[in-house]
Design an enzyme around this catalytic site. Structure first.
Site, short mmCIF file in Angstrom:
data_model
loop_
_atom_site.label_atom_id
_atom_site.label_comp_id
_atom_site.label_asym_id
_atom_site.label_seq_id
_atom_site.Cartn_x
_atom_site.Cartn_y
_atom_site.Cartn_z
N TRP A 95 -11.79 15.05 -2.46
CA TRP A 95 -12.16 13.72 -1.97
C TRP A 95 -13.20 13.97 -0.89
O TRP A 95 -12.89 14.53 0.15
CB TRP A 95 -10.94 13.00 -1.40
CG TRP A 95 -11.22 11.60 -0.98
CD1 TRP A 95 -11.19 10.48 -1.76
CD2 TRP A 95 -11.57 11.14 0.34
NE1 TRP A 95 -11.50 9.37 -1.01
CE2 TRP A 95 -11.74 9.74 0.27
CE3 TRP A 95 -11.77 11.77 1.57
CZ2 TRP A 95 -12.09 8.97 1.38
CZ3 TRP A 95 -12.12 11.00 2.67
CH2 TRP A 95 -12.27 9.61 2.57
N CYS A 128 -7.82 15.56 -1.08
CA CYS A 128 -8.05 16.90 -1.61
C CYS A 128 -6.69 17.52 -1.95
O CYS A 128 -5.75 17.43 -1.17
CB CYS A 128 -8.78 17.83 -0.67
SG CYS A 128 -10.45 17.31 -0.28
N ASN A 137 -8.73 21.84 2.31
CA ASN A 137 -8.43 20.42 2.50
C ASN A 137 -8.40 20.18 4.01
O ASN A 137 -7.70 20.89 4.72
CB ASN A 137 -7.05 20.12 1.87
CG ASN A 137 -6.51 18.76 2.24
OD1 ASN A 137 -7.27 17.84 2.51
ND2 ASN A 137 -5.19 18.62 2.21
N GLY A 138 -9.17 19.20 4.48
CA GLY A 138 -9.23 18.94 5.91
C GLY A 138 -10.68 18.80 6.35
O GLY A 138 -11.57 18.61 5.51
N ARG A 159 -4.71 12.88 -5.02
CA ARG A 159 -5.15 13.20 -3.67
C ARG A 159 -6.67 13.18 -3.52
O ARG A 159 -7.20 13.31 -2.42
CB ARG A 159 -4.64 14.59 -3.26
CG ARG A 159 -3.15 14.69 -3.23
CD ARG A 159 -2.73 16.09 -2.87
NE ARG A 159 -3.05 16.41 -1.50
CZ ARG A 159 -2.25 16.18 -0.48
NH1 ARG A 159 -1.07 15.64 -0.68
NH2 ARG A 159 -2.62 16.50 0.74
N LYS A 168 -4.69 -5.17 -2.64
CA LYS A 168 -4.52 -4.67 -4.01
C LYS A 168 -5.72 -5.05 -4.87
O LYS A 168 -6.26 -4.22 -5.58
CB LYS A 168 -3.25 -5.24 -4.67
CG LYS A 168 -1.91 -4.74 -4.22
CD LYS A 168 -1.58 -3.32 -4.57
CE LYS A 168 -2.01 -2.39 -3.48
NZ LYS A 168 -1.04 -2.01 -2.51
N GLU A 171 -1.57 -8.13 1.60
CA GLU A 171 -1.28 -7.07 0.63
C GLU A 171 -1.87 -7.45 -0.74
O GLU A 171 -2.43 -6.60 -1.44
CB GLU A 171 0.25 -6.86 0.54
CG GLU A 171 0.73 -5.92 -0.54
CD GLU A 171 0.22 -4.47 -0.43
OE1 GLU A 171 -0.47 -4.15 0.55
OE2 GLU A 171 0.48 -3.70 -1.35
N LYS A 231 -4.95 8.98 -2.77
CA LYS A 231 -3.59 8.51 -2.50
C LYS A 231 -3.10 8.93 -1.12
O LYS A 231 -2.43 8.19 -0.42
CB LYS A 231 -2.67 9.07 -3.58
CG LYS A 231 -1.22 8.64 -3.45
CD LYS A 231 -1.04 7.25 -3.93
CE LYS A 231 0.37 6.75 -3.81
NZ LYS A 231 0.38 5.28 -3.73
N HIS A 276 -10.36 -22.37 11.02
CA HIS A 276 -11.15 -21.89 12.16
C HIS A 276 -12.31 -20.99 11.72
O HIS A 276 -12.89 -20.30 12.55
CB HIS A 276 -10.25 -21.15 13.15
CG HIS A 276 -9.17 -22.01 13.72
ND1 HIS A 276 -9.42 -23.03 14.61
CD2 HIS A 276 -7.83 -22.05 13.49
CE1 HIS A 276 -8.28 -23.64 14.92
NE2 HIS A 276 -7.30 -23.06 14.24
N GLU A 319 -8.95 -3.17 -3.78
CA GLU A 319 -9.06 -1.72 -3.99
C GLU A 319 -9.11 -1.32 -5.45
O GLU A 319 -9.70 -0.29 -5.77
CB GLU A 319 -7.95 -0.96 -3.25
CG GLU A 319 -6.57 -1.15 -3.79
CD GLU A 319 -5.51 -0.35 -3.02
OE1 GLU A 319 -5.82 0.75 -2.55
OE2 GLU A 319 -4.38 -0.84 -2.93
#
Ligand code: F6R
Length: 606
Positions: free
Chosen positions: A72, A2, A98-99, A27, A484, A480, A601, A503, A487
């Site tokens: 968000w 947000c 925001n929160g 955000r 990438k 990583e 982000k 395994h 996402e």
């Protein structure tokens, strides 16, 4: 998570609000809205991106104060009604938040029992109705917000605007808010990016502080009413405005920023003569470094994976035990904190709530935490007090790229510094410093000629799932690469240390299954070749990231080579093709590369 924007002054508010939202869109981007004081409060909001909001805005909105929000979703799906601002029943008060309000259900139930018709499913809306009630009972705006927040539990960065009062009330508790100070005008934003073009003078609100912002000034006070100093500081690092230039996406731009970003991270920190590195901001003398019993690194997502690389580098070079922890798990496991242990909080944004909570847990138990952070002056940087900046410059794409390489570089500098204070020889130190100095040039030369990326994309784009493998220092690099691709291309990916594959994950392999293997020319390479053989024997198609000139390329269906470097620095090179593969796969699948679905982000909720 947000983004909040606000303006109060003498110019039309809307252009800045829209521009600010665009800068903060990273955000959160599931819905957005604005409220402008234009005689009445004029409110426009909708689900979708900022461009969708812009398309429903009237050509001209008068009014020289306003607030805005990009969301968000936490409570309630992305929709027009759940978009902020939320409004009081009489339409005279609007709020952006925001929160998370943890006791929202209780507050909402009470309001409903009292006859208030709630419009949205959000936790935030309850606050505006409570503020409205306080105002109706004769409170001034600041008191109304303060009294309301006393009833709320949770986290907030919020702004409230009033039709009948020429002021914006801001409050912060756990979610960042910065006020840009001007002459006859003031700006509010979740971070400094939207402010940089307007002013260099900012007030970073502390937790537990409220601000009454008018065009003439800013008055801050604590929740309990006590005076709070509104410390005006000058922005110490002006990144300018992150512009795309000729690049189609921020992610691609940021991948190509890496040589310069690395230079920025290394500049002034290498000592070739002594084979040493210096991170002065850590405030640690060689004597103190000798006494550290262990190092713990904390991070989320890409920052966690950079920490996993970092902890191996630290352990190898300094022979001190080092562990990387998932921030979101850390405080819930009641960790034992040793006084002399060294803790690092690793974060690009410096705002990640899970990492912040882990820091507070350590500090509460008497430990010290140092930041490895990109955003200067961010909440985590300030909470830690000491640390080092990674100097990547602004990272706008949701998928982190240049922050990863710079986090690894910064942790490597630290590994050399602590290593040299302990048992790392000057000769080995010099080798590493030399290799580090060459690194930006090697990154550049790889990016100029990235090899068969599109062949790899072709092999991956229709895959049901992709397995990523690496050993030792390459295991977190493989993770990583998987993160990438997952996402931004939305392809399910699994990443494993290569030796673990037999395994369990090997059961997934069938004819044509793509397996991405990261195998630099290090002491584990032969073992990784065995893993490749095991995959091939089950019909898997191998996409191999290897060092140039290495005959291991013969083991692959698609081989992508990166320049040679000291094996311990290889993650900074082997990750590059993985970033490009993810980018181009997402592009070919027509994904929103810079704004992948469901993500944001800066994750400022736990
Ligand atoms: C992945 C990604 C996220 C972040 C994570 C931590 O590409 O960007 O996984 O790495 O949310 O963010 P910071 O580093 O800001 O703490």
């Amino acid at each position: 998570m947000c983004g909040i924007i606000g303006y109060i002054g003498h110019k039309p508010a809307t252009p800045f609000l829209v521009e600010g939202l665009t800068r903060l869109e990273y955000r959160g981007y599931d819905s957005s809205g604005i409220a402008v004081r234009n005689g009445d409060l004029e409110i426009h909001k909708c689900a979708g991106k900022i461009t969708d909001l812009v398309s429903i805005l009237p050509k001209k909105i008068e009014g020289t104060s306003g607030i805005a929000h990009t969301r968000w979703a936490t409570h309630g799906p992305p929709s027009d009604v759940n978009a902020h601002p939320h409004c009081s029943v009489d339409g005279k008060i609007a709020l952006v938040h925001n929160g998370i309000i943890e006791n929202a259900r209780v507050l909402r139930n009470r309001l409903e029992k009292e006859g208030v018709k709630l419009q949205s499913d959000t936790d935030s809306e309850a606050l505006v109705h409570l503020i409205h009630r306080e105002i109706s009972n004769g409170s001034k705006p600041l008191t109304a917000v303060r009294r309301t927040l006393k009833r709320a539990r949770g986290t907030w960065g919020l702004c409230v605007i009033f039709e009948d009062h020429d002021t914006i009330i801001c409050a912060r508790n756990g979610s960042p808010l910065v006020i840009g100070v001007g002459d006859g005008e003031n700006w509010i934003a979740s971070d400094t990016l939207p402010l940089q073009a307007r002013t260099q003078q900012v007030i970073r609100l502390e937790d537990g502080v409220l601000a009454e912002v008018t065009s003439e000034g800013v008055k801050t006070s604590r929740f309990d009413g006590r005076y709070s100093d509104s410390n005006v500081t000058t922005l110490d690092e002006d990144w300018g405005e992150a512009e795309l230039g000729d690049y189609p996406h921020f992610m691609l731009k940021e991948i190509y920023d890496q040589p310069e970003a690395l230079r920025q991270c290394l500049t002034g920190r290498l000592d070739l003569k002594d084979g040493n590195a210096r991170l002065g901001g850590l405030g640690l003398t060689p004597k103190q470094l000798q006494k550290i019993p262990h190092v713990r690194l904390l991070g989320c997502g890409t920052a966690l994976l950079a920490s996993q690389v970092g902890r191996l580098v630290i352990e190898q070079l300094a022979r001190v035990p080092a562990l990387a922890h998932v921030s979101s798990e850390f405080r819930h496991n009641d960790p034992v904190i040793e006084n002399n242990a060294l803790h690092f909080a690793v974060s690009q944004s410096g705002e990640t709530a899970d990492t912040l909570a882990a820091i507070k847990e350590i500090q509460l138990k008497g430990g010290e935490v140092r930041g490895v952070i990109n955003v200067v002056g961010s909440t985590i940087a300030r909470q830690c007090g000491k640390g080092c900046y990674i100097h990547s410059g602004p990272e706008q794409a949701v998928a982190s790229t240049k922050a990863f390489t710079n986090m690894v570089a910064a942790l490597t500098l630290f590994a050399i510094q602590i290593g040299r204070a302990r048992s790392l020889s000057r000769t080995r130190g010099k080798q590493l410093v030399k290799a580090l100095k060459k690194l930006p040039q090697l990154v550049e030369s790889y990016l100029d000629n990235p090899g068969s990326i599109m062949d790899a994309v072709d092999a991956l784009k229709d895959a049901k799932s992709v397995l990523f493998l690496g050993r030792g220092i390459s295991a977190p690099v493989a993770r990583e690469g998987a993160l990438k691709l997952m996402e931004i291309a939305y392809i399910p990916c699994l990443a494993y240390p290569a030796g673990e594959m037999k395994h369990g994950p090997i059961a997934l392999l069938e004819e044509g299954s793509p397996v991405v293997v990261v195998a630099p020319n290090d002491s584990l390479k032969d073992k990784t070749i065995s893993s490749i053989h095991e995959c091939r024997a089950r019909g898997a198609k191998i996409i191999l990231i290897h060092e140039e000139g290495d005959s291991i390329a013969e083991e692959a269906d698609i081989a992508i080579s990166v320049p040679s470097t000291d094996p311990i620095l290889s993650p900074i090179l082997t990750v590059l093709p993985l970033q490009l593969i993810a980018y181009h796969t997402a592009l070919i699948l027509d994904r929103d590369v810079d704004r992948p679905r469901n993500l944001a982000k800066s994750v400022t909720v736990e």
